[in-house]
Design an enzyme around this catalytic site. Structure first.
Site, PDB file in Angstrom:
ATOM      1  N   ARG A   1       3.381 -14.072   5.070  1.00 40.28           N
ATOM      2  CA  ARG A   1       3.052 -12.846   5.420  1.00 40.28           C
ATOM      3  C   ARG A   1       4.386 -11.746   5.174  1.00 40.28           C
ATOM      4  O   ARG A   1       5.341 -12.090   5.027  1.00 40.28           O
ATOM      5  CB  ARG A   1       3.156 -12.845   7.080  1.00 40.28           C
ATOM      6  CG  ARG A   1       1.928 -13.827   7.677  1.00 40.28           C
ATOM      7  CD  ARG A   1       1.813 -13.876   9.012  1.00 40.28           C
ATOM      8  NE  ARG A   1       1.466 -12.583   9.828  1.00 40.28           N
ATOM      9  CZ  ARG A   1       2.004 -12.311  10.841  1.00 40.28           C
ATOM     10  NH1 ARG A   1       3.177 -12.556  11.360  1.00 40.28           N
ATOM     11  NH2 ARG A   1       1.387 -11.221  11.527  1.00 40.28           N
TER      12      ARG A   1
ATOM     13  N   GLU B   1      -4.344  -6.018  21.015  1.00 42.15           N
ATOM     14  CA  GLU B   1      -3.252  -5.926  21.519  1.00 42.15           C
ATOM     15  C   GLU B   1      -2.593  -4.340  21.812  1.00 42.15           C
ATOM     16  O   GLU B   1      -2.247  -4.185  22.915  1.00 42.15           O
ATOM     17  CB  GLU B   1      -2.100  -6.142  20.484  1.00 42.15           C
ATOM     18  CG  GLU B   1      -0.670  -6.608  20.876  1.00 42.15           C
ATOM     19  CD  GLU B   1       0.334  -6.938  19.995  1.00 42.15           C
ATOM     20  OE1 GLU B   1       0.022  -7.485  19.075  1.00 42.15           O
ATOM     21  OE2 GLU B   1       1.655  -6.932  20.180  1.00 42.15           O
TER      22      GLU B   1
ATOM     23  N   ARG C   1      -0.883 -12.943  22.705  1.00 39.59           N
ATOM     24  CA  ARG C   1      -1.517 -11.457  22.350  1.00 39.59           C
ATOM     25  C   ARG C   1      -3.193 -11.863  22.625  1.00 39.59           C
ATOM     26  O   ARG C   1      -4.024 -11.285  22.152  1.00 39.59           O
ATOM     27  CB  ARG C   1      -1.538 -10.822  21.163  1.00 39.59           C
ATOM     28  CG  ARG C   1      -0.170 -10.640  20.531  1.00 39.59           C
ATOM     29  CD  ARG C   1       0.525  -9.791  21.670  1.00 39.59           C
ATOM     30  NE  ARG C   1       2.037  -9.650  21.335  1.00 39.59           N
ATOM     31  CZ  ARG C   1       3.013  -9.114  22.400  1.00 39.59           C
ATOM     32  NH1 ARG C   1       2.684  -8.568  23.304  1.00 39.59           N
ATOM     33  NH2 ARG C   1       4.142  -8.743  21.965  1.00 39.59           N
TER      34      ARG C   1
ATOM     35  N   GLU D   1      -8.344   6.494  21.021  1.00 37.23           N
ATOM     36  CA  GLU D   1      -7.377   7.073  20.461  1.00 37.23           C
ATOM     37  C   GLU D   1      -6.870   8.624  21.264  1.00 37.23           C
ATOM     38  O   GLU D   1      -5.709   8.897  21.501  1.00 37.23           O
ATOM     39  CB  GLU D   1      -7.531   7.354  19.175  1.00 37.23           C
ATOM     40  CG  GLU D   1      -6.516   8.309  18.596  1.00 37.23           C
ATOM     41  CD  GLU D   1      -6.874   8.509  17.014  1.00 37.23           C
ATOM     42  OE1 GLU D   1      -8.089   8.519  16.688  1.00 37.23           O
ATOM     43  OE2 GLU D   1      -5.921   8.937  16.123  1.00 37.23           O
TER      44      GLU D   1
ATOM     45  N   ARG E   1      11.051   1.279  10.031  1.00 36.20           N
ATOM     46  CA  ARG E   1      10.535   0.199   9.989  1.00 36.20           C
ATOM     47  C   ARG E   1       9.330   0.150   9.108  1.00 36.20           C
ATOM     48  O   ARG E   1       8.895  -0.896   8.441  1.00 36.20           O
ATOM     49  CB  ARG E   1      10.098  -0.222  11.339  1.00 36.20           C
ATOM     50  CG  ARG E   1       9.286  -1.507  11.409  1.00 36.20           C
ATOM     51  CD  ARG E   1       8.849  -1.817  13.143  1.00 36.20           C
ATOM     52  NE  ARG E   1       7.711  -2.568  13.329  1.00 36.20           N
ATOM     53  CZ  ARG E   1       7.418  -3.200  14.555  1.00 36.20           C
ATOM     54  NH1 ARG E   1       8.178  -2.658  15.561  1.00 36.20           N
ATOM     55  NH2 ARG E   1       6.412  -3.778  14.644  1.00 36.20           N
TER      56      ARG E   1
ATOM     57  N   GLU F   1      11.377 -10.985  13.324  1.00 38.69           N
ATOM     58  CA  GLU F   1      11.200 -11.059  14.698  1.00 38.69           C
ATOM     59  C   GLU F   1      11.976 -12.686  15.073  1.00 38.69           C
ATOM     60  O   GLU F   1      11.302 -13.428  15.934  1.00 38.69           O
ATOM     61  CB  GLU F   1       9.877 -11.064  15.374  1.00 38.69           C
ATOM     62  CG  GLU F   1       9.304  -9.839  15.054  1.00 38.69           C
ATOM     63  CD  GLU F   1       8.093  -9.477  15.520  1.00 38.69           C
ATOM     64  OE1 GLU F   1       7.149 -10.458  16.072  1.00 38.69           O
ATOM     65  OE2 GLU F   1       7.558  -8.261  15.764  1.00 38.69           O
TER      66      GLU F   1
ATOM     67  N   TRP G   1      14.034  -2.143  18.417  1.00 35.62           N
ATOM     68  CA  TRP G   1      12.643  -2.767  17.686  1.00 35.62           C
ATOM     69  C   TRP G   1      12.429  -1.712  16.582  1.00 35.62           C
ATOM     70  O   TRP G   1      11.457  -1.889  15.623  1.00 35.62           O
ATOM     71  CB  TRP G   1      11.787  -3.120  18.397  1.00 35.62           C
ATOM     72  CG  TRP G   1      12.099  -4.372  19.408  1.00 35.62           C
ATOM     73  CD1 TRP G   1      12.756  -4.558  20.154  1.00 35.62           C
ATOM     74  CD2 TRP G   1      11.375  -5.537  19.005  1.00 35.62           C
ATOM     75  NE1 TRP G   1      13.090  -5.667  20.766  1.00 35.62           N
ATOM     76  CE2 TRP G   1      12.112  -6.574  19.681  1.00 35.62           C
ATOM     77  CE3 TRP G   1      10.673  -6.339  17.717  1.00 35.62           C
ATOM     78  CZ2 TRP G   1      11.844  -7.867  19.896  1.00 35.62           C
ATOM     79  CZ3 TRP G   1      10.320  -7.570  18.067  1.00 35.62           C
ATOM     80  CH2 TRP G   1      11.075  -8.253  18.704  1.00 35.62           C
TER      81      TRP G   1
ATOM     82  N   ASP H   1       2.461  -1.685  12.922  1.00 29.90           N
ATOM     83  CA  ASP H   1       1.923  -2.796  13.791  1.00 29.90           C
ATOM     84  C   ASP H   1       0.601  -2.666  14.431  1.00 29.90           C
ATOM     85  O   ASP H   1       0.581  -2.500  15.615  1.00 29.90           O
ATOM     86  CB  ASP H   1       3.013  -3.347  14.637  1.00 29.90           C
ATOM     87  CG  ASP H   1       2.853  -4.671  15.186  1.00 29.90           C
ATOM     88  OD1 ASP H   1       1.804  -5.499  14.817  1.00 29.90           O
ATOM     89  OD2 ASP H   1       3.407  -5.121  16.187  1.00 29.90           O
TER      90      ASP H   1
HETATM   91  C1  BDP Z   1       3.084  -8.072  16.700  1.00 28.73           C
HETATM   92  C2  BDP Z   1       3.044  -8.908  17.966  1.00 28.73           C
HETATM   93  C3  BDP Z   1       3.567 -10.102  18.200  1.00 28.73           C
HETATM   94  C4  BDP Z   1       3.557 -11.050  16.916  1.00 28.73           C
HETATM   95  C5  BDP Z   1       3.775 -10.192  15.595  1.00 28.73           C
HETATM   96  C6  BDP Z   1       3.376 -10.828  14.419  1.00 28.73           C
HETATM   97  O1  BDP Z   1       3.250  -7.919  19.323  1.00 28.73           O
HETATM   98  O2  BDP Z   1       3.457 -11.015  19.414  1.00 28.73           O
HETATM   99  O3  BDP Z   1       4.122 -12.150  16.787  1.00 28.73           O
HETATM  100  O4  BDP Z   1       3.022  -8.945  15.449  1.00 28.73           O
HETATM  101  O5  BDP Z   1       2.292 -10.169  13.656  1.00 28.73           O
HETATM  102  O6  BDP Z   1       1.901  -7.417  16.838  1.00 28.73           O
HETATM  103  O7  BDP Z   1       4.087 -11.591  13.760  1.00 28.73           O
END
Ligand code: BDP
Length: 683
Positions: free
Chosen positions: A323, A397, A164, A515, A340, A290, A545, A369
């Site tokens: 995290r 991102e 990113r 936005e 999610r 992930e 996802w 996210d």
């Molecule tokens: C998302 C991103 C991914 C990151 C993930 C994270 O798309 O690349 O690895 O978060 O925060 O925003 O772990």
């Protein structure tokens, strides 16, 4: 080059009277303290004074000289022999005081910190005043950072790529090894410490094969060199680790956190790391998320996982930053209980009080996210017995990838000011993460960096303001967005009033503009999967996802209410649950984050949802055009390299905003069959 120097331009002062005034105040530098951090302060002063004032003051340790800057920490303060009356109780560990005193024939500026880091921060503050042409007469500044940890997360990989990253390659790594350009890292350290950053994790949270070896003797010597660069600027170095290191590096068969061999392995590992880096900050961990390994594999929870690492780091005062971005990205999207947005709270809230004192939970600002807009994570304030810190994303991102202008300070301020009601009314997020609401031992704010090896650090030169703003806001979340913005512009572009007016307007409006032409009313996404750039309304709609807008021919939005939806609203404290759960009180800007409504549902603003979508997308493009025009009006007032660079990006933004407008409007026109009341052209 100007763009490389970012906000540390140190341009020659051209006002003769002011130049004279500054020269008098700074004829000599007296440094009563001696440390590598103080040395950095001295170097910065020398560099800045020679370039701004054309003088080269000697640094001495005696008090004799007149017209001087005095650098001292609390320890050496008595050497000043009661020259001034100062109470160090007014500041905290990282705090500082700047005081200027003028008597007949002698002017002194005192830069005083409890520790040497404070003296360095004071130095940068003084230089900021000078870059912004403020008078040095009667300066009396008392500053303490509100947040204990003020941290940057690099998402850099050792092959030189940046996850990113939108500003070139890594400044840390190249070809599966450390980069040799330590000067660049030092300049980065200067930028960071000038805004008060005091911690950095230098590799991606997704720790792949090579990076797993960062905590071994193959890389620790170089990591130690990097740590020593940061140390000289008061910044502690952290590493992201692979949860399964014991298997990968230690040949163990398991990474079960309760297995004694695994515990032993990490204890020895910690010892080894601290031999190389005696003040190592600790580990940043992404686990069970992930496809990353974690304690779930062994039927253990995240407290088990984090505590095992915490025990290994405890003897060295190291921290585990764990995290909370944990969710199952392989879920069945038809099952609404797997929303999610619920994941972090569902996983972590039941574990409150189970973590060791040196564990901090790092929570993304929103439950999804880093979208252009989403609700604030309900986890903030929900764990009074567990250290918490904030995670923001400076790298853009989902907000235009540094091709579009999107200044995020206003967004971050909204999040930090959000009232959680965790401790009754007036329990804003900022008081959770600064550790003042609950007795947290450690807390603070981290953010994913937006820099790379581009000559201007950030791709879009104006995106430098996001890095600057993050640091300043983290130091003091009560600062106004306008104040931070003006400070940055003055230091970066100088004192031209028109430049100040236009750039400040551009920055402060840019988030709202972005936005407007992207995803509406808090629903998020609608981006191309994978790279997350450009419009693709259904990009993630039917993916495992788990991110949806649920648009059909009748309506749009995610029902997260208690009765008919995923029940997510219940994760908030009562007042917020009530506000979000009801259509009547849910704020417009988050309507589709919480509710599924018909296209003709009337917003509080008076227009229908569908009309709102059309209006904002047409207006957004218009306003993107205005951004470009405002910038174009500054031609000749900004050096041509930066002027052209920024103009090019703004032109690209305008074109790309049209693609967004047309994709979104067309999609919803066809889905709903409802025409634009204003009969504008929809493709
Ligand atoms: C998302 C991103 C991914 C990151 C993930 C994270 O798309 O690349 O690895 O978060 O925060 O925003 O772990």
């Amino acid at each position: 080059k100007e763009s490389y120097a970012a906000w540390l331009q140190y341009k020659k002062i051209d006002d003769a009277a002011l130049l004279k005034e500054y020269q008098t105040w700074t004829e000599n530098i007296v440094s009563l303290s001696d440390s590598i951090v103080i040395e950095s302060a001295q170097n910065e002063l020398s560099k800045a004074l020679s370039s701004m004032l054309d003088i080269h003051p000697e640094v001495s340790s005696g008090l004799k000289p007149k017209n001087r800057i005095v650098l001292a920490t609390m320890k050496e303060f008595n050497l000043l022999d009661n020259e001034i009356d100062i109470d160090f109780k007014q500041i905290n560990e990282d705090g500082y005081m700047i005081k200027s005193v003028s008597t007949k024939g002698n002017k002194t500026i005192y830069l005083l910190g409890k520790r040497d880091a404070g003296v360095l921060y004071a130095t940068f503050h003084l230089l900021r005043l000078m870059q912004n042409r403020e008078s040095l007469k009667d300066v009396n500044i008392i500053e303490s950072p509100k947040n204990q940890l003020r941290m940057i997360n690099q998402w850099d990989n050792m092959d030189g790529s940046i996850e990113r990253g939108y500003a070139g390659k890594s400044i840390f790594y190249k070809d599966h090894s450390f980069s040799e350009d330590f000067n660049r890292i030092q300049d980065y350290a200067r930028l960071l410490s000038s805004v008060g950053i005091n911690a950095i994790a230098i590799n991606n949270v997704n720790v792949h094969e090579v990076e797993t070896h960062l905590i071994t003797a193959s890389f620790l010597p170089k990591a130690a060199e990097v740590a020593s660069i940061f140390r000289a600027y008061g910044i502690k170095t952290f590493l992201s680790i692979n949860y399964a290191s014991a298997i990968q590096l230690g040949d163990l068969e398991t990474a079960d956190p309760l297995d004694s061999k695994v515990k032993e392995w990490w204890k020895n590992k910690a010892k080894e790391i601290y031999r190389f880096i005696p003040d190592f900050g600790g580990f940043l961990v992404k686990a069970d998320s992930e496809h990353r390994p974690g304690p779930f594999t062994y039927n253990r929870n995240h407290a088990d996982g984090a505590n095992m690492l915490a025990e290994a780091l405890e003897p060295f005062n190291g921290l585990v930053i764990w995290r909370c971005f944990v969710y199952n990205c392989l879920q069945d999207w038809r099952d609404r209980s797997t929303d999610r947005a619920r994941a972090a709270y569902d996983h972590f809230k039941p574990l409150d009080g189970k973590f060791h004192e040196n564990v901090i939970l790092q929570i993304k600002n929103g439950p999804m996210d880093f979208q252009v807009r989403e609700a604030v994570s309900p986890l903030f304030g929900a764990m009074p017995q567990t250290n918490q810190m904030m995670e923001f994303q400076i790298t853009q991102e989902y907000t235009g990838q540094q091709k579009h202008l999107c200044y995020l300070v206003p967004q971050w301020k909204e999040v930090l000011d959000f009232d959680t009601f965790a401790n009754g009314e007036s329990s804003p997020v900022k008081h959770v993460v600064d550790g003042s609401m609950f007795p947290y031992r450690y807390s603070g704010i981290a953010a994913v960096s937006n820099i790379g090896n581009d000559y201007n650090w950030s791709g879009h030169t104006l995106a430098q303001a996001n890095l600057y703003g993050f640091g300043r806001l983290t130091w003091n979340p009560d600062l106004q967005a306008e104040t931070i913005t003006n400070e940055w512009i003055g230091q970066t572009f100088g004192q031209d009033e028109l430049v100040n007016e236009h750039v400040s307007h551009m920055l402060l409006k840019s988030w709202e503009i972005y936005e407007q032409y992207t995803s509406p009313l808090g629903v998020g996404w609608m981006v191309n999967p994978g790279r997350h750039y450009g419009p693709n309304v259904d990009g993630y709609e039917y993916s495992v996802w788990g991110t949806y807008h649920f648009a059909d021919r009748d309506g749009i939005g995610v029902d997260r209410t208690i009765k008919t939806g995923t029940g997510y609203t219940e994760q908030y404290f009562r007042e917020n649950t009530k506000m979000y759960d009801s259509l009547e009180t849910c704020p417009d800007e988050l309507l589709l984050f919480f509710h599924h409504v018909p296209y003709k549902h009337k917003l509080k603003s008076g227009v229908t949802v569908i009309q709102h979508i059309y209006n904002t997308h047409f207006e957004g493009v218009q306003e993107a055009e205005e951004l470009k025009e405002r910038w174009a009006a500054l031609k000749g007032r900004i050096n041509s390299e930066r002027y052209e660079d920024i103009l090019n990006r703004l032109e690209e933004q305008v074109e790309h905003s049209k693609e967004w407008r047309d994709t979104i409007n067309t999609y919803f026109y066809r889905k709903s069959g409802i025409a634009d009341e204003q009969k504008r052209k929809i493709y």
